[in-house]
Design an enzyme around this catalytic site. Structure first.
Site, PDB file in Angstrom:
ATOM      1  N   ASP A   8       0.846  -1.191   0.000  1.00 42.16           N
ATOM      2  CA  ASP A   8       0.000   0.000   0.000  1.00 42.16           C
ATOM      3  C   ASP A   8       0.884   1.244   0.000  1.00 42.16           C
ATOM      4  OD1 ASP A   8       0.830   0.397   2.625  1.00 42.16           O
ATOM      5  OD2 ASP A   8      -1.156   0.148   3.517  1.00 42.16           O
ATOM      6  N   CYS A  65       2.571  -3.689   4.030  1.00 37.57           N
ATOM      7  CA  CYS A  65       1.784  -2.486   4.327  1.00 37.57           C
ATOM      8  C   CYS A  65       2.437  -1.844   5.545  1.00 37.57           C
ATOM      9  CB  CYS A  65       0.298  -2.793   4.506  1.00 37.57           C
ATOM     10  SG  CYS A  65      -0.149  -3.840   5.903  1.00 37.57           S
ATOM     11  N   THR A  67       1.955  -2.355   8.808  1.00 39.80           N
ATOM     12  CA  THR A  67       2.310  -3.399   9.780  1.00 39.80           C
ATOM     13  C   THR A  67       2.471  -4.785   9.159  1.00 39.80           C
ATOM     14  OG1 THR A  67      -0.030  -3.844  10.137  1.00 39.80           O
ATOM     15  CG2 THR A  67       1.028  -2.238  11.633  1.00 39.80           C
ATOM     16  N   HIS A  98       7.173 -25.313   8.370  1.00 40.39           N
ATOM     17  CA  HIS A  98       6.118 -25.990   9.131  1.00 40.39           C
ATOM     18  C   HIS A  98       4.708 -25.672   8.637  1.00 40.39           C
ATOM     19  CE1 HIS A  98       8.764 -26.643  12.980  1.00 40.39           C
ATOM     20  NE2 HIS A  98       9.307 -27.128  11.879  1.00 40.39           N
ATOM     21  N   HIS A 133       3.905 -32.147   9.786  1.00 42.64           N
ATOM     22  CA  HIS A 133       3.225 -30.857   9.614  1.00 42.64           C
ATOM     23  C   HIS A 133       2.073 -30.929   8.613  1.00 42.64           C
ATOM     24  CE1 HIS A 133       6.427 -29.231  11.993  1.00 42.64           C
ATOM     25  NE2 HIS A 133       7.321 -29.705  11.144  1.00 42.64           N
TER      26      HIS A 133
HETATM   27  C1  RB5 Z   1      -2.413   2.439   6.578  1.00 43.07           C
HETATM   28  O1  RB5 Z   1      -2.511   3.595   7.352  1.00 43.07           O
HETATM   29  C2  RB5 Z   1      -2.244   1.233   7.492  1.00 43.07           C
HETATM   30  O2  RB5 Z   1      -3.419   1.008   8.211  1.00 43.07           O
HETATM   31  C3  RB5 Z   1      -1.869   0.003   6.692  1.00 43.07           C
HETATM   32  O3  RB5 Z   1      -0.693   0.228   6.005  1.00 43.07           O
HETATM   33  C4  RB5 Z   1      -1.633  -1.263   7.472  1.00 43.07           C
HETATM   34  O4  RB5 Z   1      -0.732  -1.074   8.504  1.00 43.07           O
HETATM   35  C5  RB5 Z   1      -2.833  -1.992   7.901  1.00 43.07           C
HETATM   36  O5  RB5 Z   1      -2.775  -3.093   8.457  1.00 43.07           O
END
Ligand code: RB5
Length: 153
Positions: A8, A65, A67, A98, A133
């Site tokens: 993203d 993204c 996180t 696994h 597994h």
């Molecule tokens: C975008 O602000 C953020 O929410 C996205 O990149 C991500 O971390 C969502 O899980």
């Protein structure tokens, strides 16, 4: 390997660096992420990458993204996809060995690019062990396909 990469707006720079890194190692990389920092909804890239993985058009995927969570959640909604968020190489390696992960995900706001390179290296070089597994991975498919798990009844 033929890989797909998606991201993203939070992860354009990291996507570009990881894509170039993978290509420098001889991999073919299809980009389904955004190339601008304009707001971009992560499910779009997660879904596109997951469809390519699930159809067998590519051997695996890398999703980034902020996180790694949202984009992997989107990918995991596609049947046959096992996307794992990993912030260090050990979990990335074991997710393949696994859990037979077919997509690796991480967060551009969580880790740096050098750690991301180590993660993709470990993940790409690992092999699914099968054996003990396999029964567990088959259970994941059973839940996905039937909405139930016989072993839990
Ligand atoms: C975008 O602000 C953020 O929410 C996205 O990149 C991500 O971390 C969502 O899980």
């Amino acid at each position: 390997m033929k890989l797909v990469i998606g991201n993203d707006h939070t992860a354009v720079e990291m996507k570009n660096e990881i894509k170039a890194y993978l290509e420098s190692k001889g991999h073919e990389v299809i980009n389904v992420g955004t190339d601008t920092t304009d707001r971009f909804h992560y499910p779009v890239a997660g879904y596109k990458a997951a469809k390519l993985v699930a159809s067998g058009e590519v051997d695996g995927g890398v999703l980034i993204c902020g996180t790694g969570v949202g984009i992997s959640l989107a990918a995991n909604k596609v049947k046959g996809v096992r996307a794992c968020v990993c912030s260090e190489p050990y979990t990335a390696k074991l997710s393949k060995m696994h859990n037979n992960s077919n997509i690796i995900a991480f967060g551009a706001r969580v880790i740096g690019v050098e750690l991301a390179k180590m993660i993709v290296d470990e993940w790409i070089n690992a092999e699914y062990e099968g054996g003990r597994h396999a029964e567990r991975v088959a259970m994941l498919s059973e839940i996905e396909e039937t909405g139930h798990l016989k072993a839990a009844e």
